[in-house]
Scaffold this active site. Sequence first.
Site, PDB file in Angstrom:
ATOM      1  N   GLU A   1      -6.426 -10.854  -0.080  1.00 33.84           N
ATOM      2  CA  GLU A   1      -7.163 -10.610   1.186  1.00 33.84           C
ATOM      3  C   GLU A   1      -8.673 -10.646   0.932  1.00 33.84           C
ATOM      4  OE1 GLU A   1      -5.722  -7.122   3.181  1.00 33.84           O
ATOM      5  OE2 GLU A   1      -3.645  -7.478   2.610  1.00 33.84           O
TER       6      GLU A   1
ATOM      7  N   GLU B   1       0.789  -1.240   0.000  1.00 32.28           N
ATOM      8  CA  GLU B   1       0.000   0.000   0.000  1.00 32.28           C
ATOM      9  C   GLU B   1       0.823   1.293   0.000  1.00 32.28           C
ATOM     10  OE1 GLU B   1      -2.955  -0.137   3.130  1.00 32.28           O
ATOM     11  OE2 GLU B   1      -3.355  -2.246   2.806  1.00 32.28           O
TER      12      GLU B   1
END
Length: 364
Positions: free
Chosen positions: A276, A168
């Site tokens: 995820e 990220e």
Amino acid sequence: MKSKQYILGVLTALLFASCSNDEKVVLKYADEGDSGNPNPITQTLKEKAKFKIGAAVKMKDLQNEANYKNAVLKHYNQITAEFEMKMASIWTSSTAYNYTAADYLVGFAQDNKMEVHGHTLVWYDSFPEWFKKAQYDSIAFEAKVKVYITDVVGRYKGKVKSWDVVNEVFADGGAMRNETVINSLFKDPIGFYGRCFRYAKAADPDAKLFYNDYSVVLDAGKRASIKKMVARFKANGVPIDGLGDQFHYATDTNRQTMKTGFTDLASTGLLIHISELDIKVNTGKSDSYVFNDVENQKQAETYKYITTMYEELPQTQKFAISTWGVTDKYTWLTSFWHSKEYPLLLDADYNKKPAYQGFLDGLK
Ligand code: G3I
């Protein structure tokens, strides 16, 4: 009793079979046992998939709950530490590491012939407080991160087969995240991240190294920035093997947008990790939301869409699909989303939901 159930099951199946394939409704199956269902789910996820099926797990849940541990062993062949292999958990001070939980999880995987996906070496949101307070300059900062990566990846060399090296770094739309300690220290953050990949590769030349982010297939700007970083890495010999899109999506996520973005992501030619996966259902975050059969069916069809899409990848780019959790009972969304959510494949009692069948139906 069983014959009546069976007849009902057959009639039900015939009724649903009459629907066109597109509207095929996924029957809500009970779990194992002779429930009289015409075609109870028999294959598990890991038995059917031709790539790894992973789940984010927590050490304390594996230690404290037999049903949780049994579900992990039954359905999955790869685990990701939900938080115990992040800097904040391992790097407890400038002179000490705490490997207890990470060692437990790696040992659990080894004992049960499962793979471990290491998550994550460098994430702005997981730098330990003591590290941030130290206010190192860029030279000292990078020197310490290099030692951390070398020590951690080296410790699990040959045991942790893949790592999210960096997680990220781009904001929505694709600009660099500017609220991070890294951006405050480095004029060229991407250069720093590339060196982190090199440190990981030096520590374990056989590990597959990933960049991981969220909303990648939905956010064209972020995806463009990721592809630009990948092109720069490839041009400079930075060892990157794969890209993860977390896939924290919902039953109302636009499927065409998802598919267009996924195809674009796959065009990098790298391994693709759905890293995820969970599918929110209470999209209105309503306190009065009811997770009924219709909602179950929408979720099942969303999972089926995603696994069908993943199966369209060339086999050489298939890595794993990992769900972010094992059971609805412990989903991160309860605390993070502050609303009732049922995003995973097993319900709070570890029964397979229609979503489980939907996931299976999308697999070849
Ligand atoms: O279990 C301990 C508890 O013993 C302790 O008393 C308490 C005090 O801080 O912490 C508890 O650990 C928490 C852990 O979740 C387990 O619940 C950590 O504080 C908390 O930071 C941790 O949050 C995790 C978060 O990442 C930050 O690491 C979430 O579980 C996890 O689902 C979330 O996962 C992230 C991915 O890594 C990256 N993608 C987004 C995803 C969701 O935010």
